[in-house]
Structures are given as structure tokens and as C-alpha cells.
Design a protein around this motif. Structure first.
Motif, PDB file in Angstrom:
ATOM      1  N   ALA A 120       0.811  -1.214   0.000  1.00 18.83           N
ATOM      2  CA  ALA A 120       0.000   0.000   0.000  1.00 18.83           C
ATOM      3  C   ALA A 120       0.846   1.266   0.000  1.00 18.83           C
ATOM      4  CB  ALA A 120      -0.923   0.010   1.219  1.00 18.83           C
ATOM      5  N   VAL A 121       2.177   1.133  -0.011  1.00 16.97           N
ATOM      6  CA  VAL A 121       3.071   2.292  -0.024  1.00 16.97           C
ATOM      7  C   VAL A 121       3.266   2.786  -1.455  1.00 16.97           C
ATOM      8  CG1 VAL A 121       5.385   3.135   0.532  1.00 16.97           C
ATOM      9  CG2 VAL A 121       4.274   1.472   2.030  1.00 16.97           C
ATOM     10  N   CYS A 122       3.091   4.084  -1.666  1.00 13.06           N
ATOM     11  CA  CYS A 122       3.301   4.660  -2.993  1.00 13.06           C
ATOM     12  C   CYS A 122       4.786   4.655  -3.361  1.00 13.06           C
ATOM     13  CB  CYS A 122       2.784   6.097  -3.043  1.00 13.06           C
ATOM     14  SG  CYS A 122       0.996   6.235  -3.040  1.00 13.06           S
ATOM     15  N   THR A 123       5.061   4.288  -4.587  1.00 16.30           N
ATOM     16  CA  THR A 123       6.418   4.320  -5.134  1.00 16.30           C
ATOM     17  C   THR A 123       6.347   4.874  -6.551  1.00 16.30           C
ATOM     18  OG1 THR A 123       6.257   2.091  -6.083  1.00 16.30           O
ATOM     19  CG2 THR A 123       7.052   2.271  -3.794  1.00 16.30           C
ATOM     20  N   ALA A 124       7.508   5.123  -7.140  1.00 16.95           N
ATOM     21  CA  ALA A 124       7.534   5.598  -8.518  1.00 16.95           C
ATOM     22  C   ALA A 124       6.866   4.600  -9.455  1.00 16.95           C
ATOM     23  CB  ALA A 124       8.971   5.859  -8.950  1.00 16.95           C
ATOM     24  N   GLU A 125       7.024   3.311  -9.147  1.00 16.60           N
ATOM     25  CA  GLU A 125       6.432   2.267  -9.981  1.00 16.60           C
ATOM     26  C   GLU A 125       4.955   2.056  -9.668  1.00 16.60           C
ATOM     27  OE1 GLU A 125       9.164   1.813  -8.054  1.00 16.60           O
ATOM     28  OE2 GLU A 125      10.608   2.154  -9.693  1.00 16.60           O
ATOM     29  N   GLN A 126       4.530   2.414  -8.477  1.00 14.35           N
ATOM     30  CA  GLN A 126       3.148   2.204  -8.048  1.00 14.35           C
ATOM     31  C   GLN A 126       2.639   3.463  -7.343  1.00 14.35           C
ATOM     32  OE1 GLN A 126       2.589  -1.129  -5.382  1.00 14.35           O
ATOM     33  NE2 GLN A 126       0.461  -1.432  -5.983  1.00 14.35           N
ATOM     34  N   PRO A 127       2.421   4.552  -8.089  1.00 13.52           N
ATOM     35  CA  PRO A 127       2.068   5.834  -7.477  1.00 13.52           C
ATOM     36  C   PRO A 127       0.649   5.887  -6.916  1.00 13.52           C
ATOM     37  CG  PRO A 127       2.013   6.007  -9.864  1.00 13.52           C
ATOM     38  CD  PRO A 127       2.579   4.659  -9.558  1.00 13.52           C
ATOM     39  N   HIS A 128      -0.194   4.935  -7.262  1.00 15.60           N
ATOM     40  CA  HIS A 128      -1.578   4.946  -6.785  1.00 15.60           C
ATOM     41  C   HIS A 128      -1.831   3.826  -5.774  1.00 15.60           C
ATOM     42  CE1 HIS A 128      -2.345   7.914  -9.853  1.00 15.60           C
ATOM     43  NE2 HIS A 128      -1.928   7.080 -10.785  1.00 15.60           N
ATOM     44  N   ALA A 129      -0.781   3.362  -5.115  1.00 16.11           N
ATOM     45  CA  ALA A 129      -0.900   2.249  -4.169  1.00 16.11           C
ATOM     46  C   ALA A 129      -1.904   2.576  -3.065  1.00 16.11           C
ATOM     47  CB  ALA A 129       0.458   1.933  -3.565  1.00 16.11           C
ATOM     48  N   CYS A 130      -2.656   1.556  -2.662  1.00 19.77           N
ATOM     49  CA  CYS A 130      -3.667   1.749  -1.629  1.00 19.77           C
ATOM     50  C   CYS A 130      -3.923   0.422  -0.919  1.00 19.77           C
ATOM     51  CB  CYS A 130      -4.958   2.296  -2.240  1.00 19.77           C
ATOM     52  SG  CYS A 130      -5.697   1.191  -3.453  1.00 19.77           S
ATOM     53  N   TRP A 131      -4.840   0.473   0.040  1.00 20.85           N
ATOM     54  CA  TRP A 131      -5.133  -0.679   0.911  1.00 20.85           C
ATOM     55  C   TRP A 131      -5.534  -1.919   0.122  1.00 20.85           C
ATOM     56  CZ3 TRP A 131      -4.615  -3.340   5.034  1.00 20.85           C
ATOM     57  CH2 TRP A 131      -5.628  -4.089   5.617  1.00 20.85           C
ATOM     58  N   ILE A 132      -6.252  -1.753  -0.965  1.00 19.38           N
ATOM     59  CA  ILE A 132      -6.730  -2.907  -1.714  1.00 19.38           C
ATOM     60  C   ILE A 132      -5.576  -3.678  -2.355  1.00 19.38           C
ATOM     61  CG2 ILE A 132      -7.085  -1.848  -3.984  1.00 19.38           C
ATOM     62  CD1 ILE A 132      -9.764  -3.324  -4.109  1.00 19.38           C
ATOM     63  N   ASP A 133      -4.439  -3.020  -2.558  1.00 16.02           N
ATOM     64  CA  ASP A 133      -3.281  -3.685  -3.166  1.00 16.02           C
ATOM     65  C   ASP A 133      -2.612  -4.673  -2.213  1.00 16.02           C
ATOM     66  OD1 ASP A 133      -3.420  -2.262  -5.647  1.00 16.02           O
ATOM     67  OD2 ASP A 133      -2.565  -0.515  -4.639  1.00 16.02           O
ATOM     68  N   VAL A 134      -2.969  -4.630  -0.951  1.00 16.89           N
ATOM     69  CA  VAL A 134      -2.344  -5.487   0.044  1.00 16.89           C
ATOM     70  C   VAL A 134      -2.731  -6.956  -0.167  1.00 16.89           C
ATOM     71  CG1 VAL A 134      -2.328  -6.014   2.517  1.00 16.89           C
ATOM     72  CG2 VAL A 134      -2.108  -3.645   1.742  1.00 16.89           C
ATOM     73  N   GLY A 135      -3.942  -7.203  -0.631  1.00 12.93           N
ATOM     74  CA  GLY A 135      -4.399  -8.569  -0.857  1.00 12.93           C
ATOM     75  C   GLY A 135      -5.076  -9.151   0.369  1.00 12.93           C
ATOM     76  N   GLU A 136      -6.001 -10.079   0.143  1.00 11.66           N
ATOM     77  CA  GLU A 136      -6.844 -10.583   1.229  1.00 11.66           C
ATOM     78  C   GLU A 136      -6.041 -11.269   2.325  1.00 11.66           C
ATOM     79  OE1 GLU A 136     -10.818 -13.367   1.903  1.00 11.66           O
ATOM     80  OE2 GLU A 136     -10.089 -12.937  -0.121  1.00 11.66           O
TER      81      GLU A 136
END
Length: 266
Positions: free
Chosen positions: A218-234
Motif C-alpha cells: 500500500a506504499v506509494c512508489t515511482a512504480e506504483q504511485p496509486h498504491a492503496c489498501w486494496i493492493d495489500v491482498g486478502e
């Protein structure tokens, strides 16, 4: 994106979720910027967060009211190396939900040094404050570390508000909370915090507790600038909320003990 279902945690399946989603076509921009899903008077300070999606419904009669204090470093990319795209710290959602599941309310908000006095006035509405930022972030955002820490100590002394970590140079969390944060099943990959200028006398683990490594996606990076809670996975969501629930139970015990002491003192 599909609607996000709350993870099931043993013993906590009856938790009611008010808006446990990231985004779908039924929610427009106005909904994403709507008020957070809880009843709390945060008037007097500027709202920094883009949204509060993923938070559970707050208890109607919380045992304690917790304020989760964050700092969005305005000159830093993404607001700092610990931020999700909503402007919150990457582990805000599971940590706040753990407190809610324990019967406490948890209200995340941000400190702006330009609003210092208004911020302190607003903080008086809470029983406890949990500081969720690296100490260097205060000055990286243009504030004064001594002024902030002095304000926190004033709230402790004048209002009896509990503040974690202890607001002083070299301060840290109570040992009970550090232990509760440490998830033996989580990968041991420490998350980088802003170092700022000068030397910090306390490690991240001592100040904030071991990081919720399950939430690093969920941490934003240059490769994943829109990272959010849903990216964490179930799977990681379940693990993170279980860990947060242990932290919340440890907090609850400390706050109940403090309340008993206050009653004895009259």
C-alpha cells in the motif's frame, strides 16, 4: 476495481463495515471526498486525506476515543515514504480497524504546524493520541519538533490525555505495545522512514513499533504511485488486522489501567 470485502478474523466476524471498498462505479468523486465514516468533530483543522475508504463503522458508545495523528510532508513525493495514495500512512486502515473492533473509536487526521493551537484544541476531544509518523517529519514539513512535543506534553499534564509514543526526544512506545506490534509471522523487512536532517535518537521500532510489513504493497512508489489498501491482498489484510487487534487489546488494557489510576486519585 471490485468491491473490497472485509477480511474475516477469528472472533471478529461480526464487525460491521460501513464502506470497506476502494472504489467502484457506484461511488463518484464527491463520495470519495465525503466526510469520514464516523461521528467526530474535527473542526478547526484542515483535512489532508483524500478519503477514508476501508475504515469500519465506529462504535456508537466507544470505551475510549483515540486520535491517530499523521503528518503529510508536503515537499516530499507522495507525502513521504510511508504514505498510500489517500494521504494516510500505509498501515492506517488495519490499525484503526483493530481499535474499532476492540470497542474504541479511532479518528485519523493530520498535523499542520501552521494550525498548531487549533490542532491542540481539537486533540482535547480525545482520550488518547497515537502518533504515527517519523519524528523527523515534523521539521521536514516545516514545523518545530520541540513545539509539537511540548504541545503533546501539555495535553498530558493539563488534560490527562494519554500520548503514545512518549512525546520527548528519545521517547518510545510502552513495551506492551512494541510486543503487540511485533507479528512473528510477518516478513522482517523494516520500512524506511524519512531521516530528515540531524540525528534521531530513537529507532523506528522503538518509536512506532515494528512496521506492518504485510501492508507494504500500500506504499506509494515511482512504480506504483496509486498504491492503496486494496493492493495489500486478502491474505495480508487478514494478517494485518489480526496484528492490529493484538495492538488494540494491549492499548485497551493500558488505557483501562490509566483510567483506574485516575479514579483512585480522584
Amino acid at each position: 476495481l471490485e468491491r473490497m470485502r472485509p477480511p474475516k478474523v477469528e472472533g471478529l466476524d461480526k464487525a460491521i463495515v460501513i464502506r470497506a471498498i476502494h472504489m467502484d462505479e457506484s461511488y463518484g468523486e464527491d463520495d470519495l471526498r465525503a466526510a469520514p465514516p464516523f461521528e467526530a468533530d474535527l473542526s478547526g483543522i484542515t483535512r489532508v486525506a483524500k478519503n477514508y475508504l476501508g475504515l469500519f463503522e465506529q462504535p456508537s458508545e466507544p470505551s475510549f476515543r483515540i486520535g491517530m495523528v499523521q503528518i503529510y510532508v508536503r515537499k516530499a513525493r507522495f507525502g513521504g515514504p510511508d504514505k498510500s495514495s489517500n494521504g494516510h500512512r500505509f498501515d492506517m486502515v488495519p490499525l484503526a480497524n483493530g481499535m474499532i473492533l476492540a470497542g474504541m473509536s479511532c479518528h485519523p487526521f493530520h498535523y499542520l504546524h501552521e494550525e498548531h493551537e487549533s490542532f491542540l484544541d481539537m486533540c482535547r476531544r480525545f482520550d488518547a493520541l497515537l502518533l504515527r509518523f517519523g519524528m523527523a517529519d515534523i521539521e521536514d514539513d516545516g514545523g518545530k519538533r520541540a513545539r509539537f512535543l511540548g504541545g503533546m506534553r501539555q495535553l498530558q499534564q493539563d488534560e490527562g490525555i494519554v500520548v503514545w509514543p512518549w512525546p520527548a526526544e528519545g521517547g518510545g512506545l510502552p513495551a506492551q505495545l512494541v510486543t503487540a506490534f511485533d507479528d512473528p509471522e510477518a516478513p522482517k523487512k523494516p520500512h524506511q522512514l524519512s531521516k530528515g536532517t540531524g540525528s534521531d535518537t530513537v529507532t523506528e521500532a522503538a518509536w512506532l513499533g515494528p512496521p506492518f510489513s504485510q501492508c507494504e504493497a500500500a506504499v506509494c512508489t515511482a512504480e506504483q504511485p496509486h498504491a492503496c489498501w486494496i493492493d495489500v491482498g486478502e491474505h495480508n489484510m487478514t494478517s494485518a488486522i489480526a496484528c492490529a487487534s493484538r495492538v488494540a487489546q494491549a492499548m485497551l488494557k493500558l488505557l483501562e489501567e490509566d483510567r483506574r489510576k485516575q479514579k483512585q486519585l480522584g
